[in-house]
Design a protein around this motif. Sequence first.
Motif, PDB file in Angstrom:
ATOM      1  N   ARG A 198     -26.290 -14.561 -21.761  1.00  0.00           N
ATOM      2  CA  ARG A 198     -26.043 -13.809 -21.953  1.00  0.00           C
ATOM      3  C   ARG A 198     -24.720 -12.493 -22.278  1.00  0.00           C
ATOM      4  O   ARG A 198     -24.970 -12.164 -23.503  1.00  0.00           O
ATOM      5  N   ARG A 199     -24.604 -12.716 -20.926  1.00  0.00           N
ATOM      6  CA  ARG A 199     -23.536 -12.066 -21.299  1.00  0.00           C
ATOM      7  C   ARG A 199     -22.220 -12.207 -22.214  1.00  0.00           C
ATOM      8  O   ARG A 199     -21.586 -11.107 -22.391  1.00  0.00           O
ATOM      9  N   VAL A 200     -21.796 -13.980 -21.463  1.00  0.00           N
ATOM     10  CA  VAL A 200     -20.890 -14.269 -21.941  1.00  0.00           C
ATOM     11  C   VAL A 200     -20.773 -14.612 -23.820  1.00  0.00           C
ATOM     12  O   VAL A 200     -20.081 -13.939 -24.260  1.00  0.00           O
ATOM     13  N   ILE A 201     -22.491 -14.428 -24.270  1.00  0.00           N
ATOM     14  CA  ILE A 201     -22.692 -14.408 -25.828  1.00  0.00           C
ATOM     15  C   ILE A 201     -22.197 -13.168 -26.212  1.00  0.00           C
ATOM     16  O   ILE A 201     -21.466 -13.258 -27.283  1.00  0.00           O
ATOM     17  N   GLY A 202     -22.492 -11.912 -25.418  1.00  0.00           N
ATOM     18  CA  GLY A 202     -21.961 -10.426 -26.065  1.00  0.00           C
ATOM     19  C   GLY A 202     -20.835 -10.245 -25.753  1.00  0.00           C
ATOM     20  O   GLY A 202     -20.023  -9.493 -26.800  1.00  0.00           O
ATOM     21  N   GLU A 203     -19.649 -10.239 -25.053  1.00  0.00           N
ATOM     22  CA  GLU A 203     -19.287  -9.665 -24.092  1.00  0.00           C
ATOM     23  C   GLU A 203     -18.355 -10.601 -23.300  1.00  0.00           C
ATOM     24  O   GLU A 203     -18.775 -10.473 -22.201  1.00  0.00           O
ATOM     25  N   HIS A 204     -17.239 -11.093 -23.325  1.00  0.00           N
ATOM     26  CA  HIS A 204     -16.676 -12.708 -22.479  1.00  0.00           C
ATOM     27  C   HIS A 204     -15.987 -11.132 -21.926  1.00  0.00           C
ATOM     28  O   HIS A 204     -14.388 -10.060 -22.141  1.00  0.00           O
TER      29      HIS A 204
ATOM     30  N   ARG B 271     -28.695 -29.692 -38.916  1.00  0.00           N
ATOM     31  CA  ARG B 271     -28.359 -28.267 -37.249  1.00  0.00           C
ATOM     32  C   ARG B 271     -27.234 -27.916 -37.308  1.00  0.00           C
ATOM     33  O   ARG B 271     -26.427 -27.103 -37.433  1.00  0.00           O
ATOM     34  N   LEU B 272     -26.045 -29.635 -36.788  1.00  0.00           N
ATOM     35  CA  LEU B 272     -25.036 -29.889 -36.423  1.00  0.00           C
ATOM     36  C   LEU B 272     -24.226 -29.454 -38.228  1.00  0.00           C
ATOM     37  O   LEU B 272     -23.030 -29.012 -38.166  1.00  0.00           O
ATOM     38  N   GLU B 273     -25.229 -30.315 -39.375  1.00  0.00           N
ATOM     39  CA  GLU B 273     -24.698 -30.049 -40.941  1.00  0.00           C
ATOM     40  C   GLU B 273     -24.213 -28.499 -40.730  1.00  0.00           C
ATOM     41  O   GLU B 273     -23.481 -28.367 -42.248  1.00  0.00           O
ATOM     42  N   SER B 274     -25.669 -28.018 -40.673  1.00  0.00           N
ATOM     43  CA  SER B 274     -25.105 -26.442 -40.665  1.00  0.00           C
ATOM     44  C   SER B 274     -23.988 -25.943 -40.438  1.00  0.00           C
ATOM     45  O   SER B 274     -24.105 -25.346 -40.954  1.00  0.00           O
ATOM     46  N   MET B 275     -23.918 -26.091 -39.208  1.00  0.00           N
ATOM     47  CA  MET B 275     -22.671 -25.917 -38.449  1.00  0.00           C
ATOM     48  C   MET B 275     -21.476 -26.280 -38.897  1.00  0.00           C
ATOM     49  O   MET B 275     -20.480 -26.284 -38.228  1.00  0.00           O
ATOM     50  N   GLN B 276     -21.806 -27.398 -39.408  1.00  0.00           N
ATOM     51  CA  GLN B 276     -20.212 -27.723 -40.344  1.00  0.00           C
ATOM     52  C   GLN B 276     -19.820 -28.915 -38.855  1.00  0.00           C
ATOM     53  O   GLN B 276     -18.446 -29.124 -38.680  1.00  0.00           O
ATOM     54  N   ILE B 277     -20.705 -29.214 -38.321  1.00  0.00           N
ATOM     55  CA  ILE B 277     -20.214 -30.476 -37.071  1.00  0.00           C
ATOM     56  C   ILE B 277     -20.339 -31.951 -37.988  1.00  0.00           C
ATOM     57  O   ILE B 277     -21.756 -31.831 -38.139  1.00  0.00           O
TER      58      ILE B 277
ATOM     59  N   VAL C 155     -21.539 -22.270 -29.279  1.00  0.00           N
ATOM     60  CA  VAL C 155     -20.696 -22.487 -30.450  1.00  0.00           C
ATOM     61  C   VAL C 155     -20.783 -21.349 -31.361  1.00  0.00           C
ATOM     62  O   VAL C 155     -19.565 -21.602 -32.347  1.00  0.00           O
ATOM     63  N   ASP C 156     -22.600 -21.200 -32.643  1.00  0.00           N
ATOM     64  CA  ASP C 156     -22.597 -20.655 -32.849  1.00  0.00           C
ATOM     65  C   ASP C 156     -21.941 -19.377 -32.687  1.00  0.00           C
ATOM     66  O   ASP C 156     -20.888 -18.518 -33.538  1.00  0.00           O
ATOM     67  N   ASP C 157     -21.802 -18.230 -32.339  1.00  0.00           N
ATOM     68  CA  ASP C 157     -21.097 -17.578 -31.806  1.00  0.00           C
ATOM     69  C   ASP C 157     -19.030 -17.692 -32.297  1.00  0.00           C
ATOM     70  O   ASP C 157     -18.584 -16.892 -32.126  1.00  0.00           O
ATOM     71  N   ILE C 158     -18.463 -18.724 -30.875  1.00  0.00           N
ATOM     72  CA  ILE C 158     -17.034 -19.182 -31.712  1.00  0.00           C
ATOM     73  C   ILE C 158     -16.909 -19.045 -32.719  1.00  0.00           C
ATOM     74  O   ILE C 158     -15.946 -18.618 -33.826  1.00  0.00           O
TER      75      ILE C 158
ATOM     76  N   TRP D  76     -10.941 -16.786 -24.085  1.00  0.00           N
ATOM     77  CA  TRP D  76     -11.378 -16.687 -24.923  1.00  0.00           C
ATOM     78  C   TRP D  76     -10.395 -16.543 -25.759  1.00  0.00           C
ATOM     79  O   TRP D  76     -10.804 -16.520 -26.978  1.00  0.00           O
ATOM     80  N   ASN D  77      -9.639 -15.570 -26.408  1.00  0.00           N
ATOM     81  CA  ASN D  77      -8.782 -15.363 -27.612  1.00  0.00           C
ATOM     82  C   ASN D  77      -8.178 -17.181 -27.675  1.00  0.00           C
ATOM     83  O   ASN D  77      -8.057 -16.908 -28.640  1.00  0.00           O
ATOM     84  N   GLN D  78      -7.402 -17.599 -26.138  1.00  0.00           N
ATOM     85  CA  GLN D  78      -7.146 -19.036 -26.151  1.00  0.00           C
ATOM     86  C   GLN D  78      -8.067 -19.950 -26.551  1.00  0.00           C
ATOM     87  O   GLN D  78      -7.595 -20.813 -27.904  1.00  0.00           O
ATOM     88  N   VAL D  79      -9.461 -19.567 -27.057  1.00  0.00           N
ATOM     89  CA  VAL D  79     -10.541 -20.707 -27.160  1.00  0.00           C
ATOM     90  C   VAL D  79     -10.195 -20.780 -28.953  1.00  0.00           C
ATOM     91  O   VAL D  79     -10.498 -21.524 -29.349  1.00  0.00           O
TER      92      VAL D  79
END
Length: 194
Positions: A102-108, A170-176, A142-145, A114-117
Amino acid sequence: KASAALILQNGNREVLNEILLDSFSNLLPSDFHKALSIIPFIHDIITTNYDTLIEDAIGDKGQVFVINDDCTSYSPDSRHVFKIHGDISHLNEVVISEDDYRRVIGEHSQKLVWNQVYGLFSTKHIVFIGYSLSDPNFLNLVDDIISKVSKPVKQMYLIAPSLTELTKRRLESMQIAYIPGDSDSFVNDTLEHL
């Protein structure tokens, strides 16, 4: 859940950190790691693994990025390993409990890493290997990114042995794009075709 329970039981992460260190130390790279490390056009690897197998296989040709300070020595001529869930050298950065996710999704906390990622997701084609997608945290990550990078993102691919029809949608909806296969076959076929 087990990690969170262990943290609650002991009141801190010390026991969990000891278990992680014992579990992921002194491992040797597999044939997969060695093969991945010699594919010449893979310059950037993003991993959620805590071990050092990828960087051990790459050797002195690589740079590892776990914390912001690692970014100060970025070299474009190196191969880069971004360890977005921490590693055994930075146990306080390990993302393993539900609270950590939850912490990573909310605030890195490691914004430079993360800016590099985010930059990689914006400018490079991404291939996910080694994920079964049974972990909902992966898709949430992946959704968060994707939500934080400029649209459209470059094409993304997932190499996995088998998926349910619902997961494929679900992958198709995420363009994967889904490609049936496994990680060993992917790196070996890639090397064979070079």
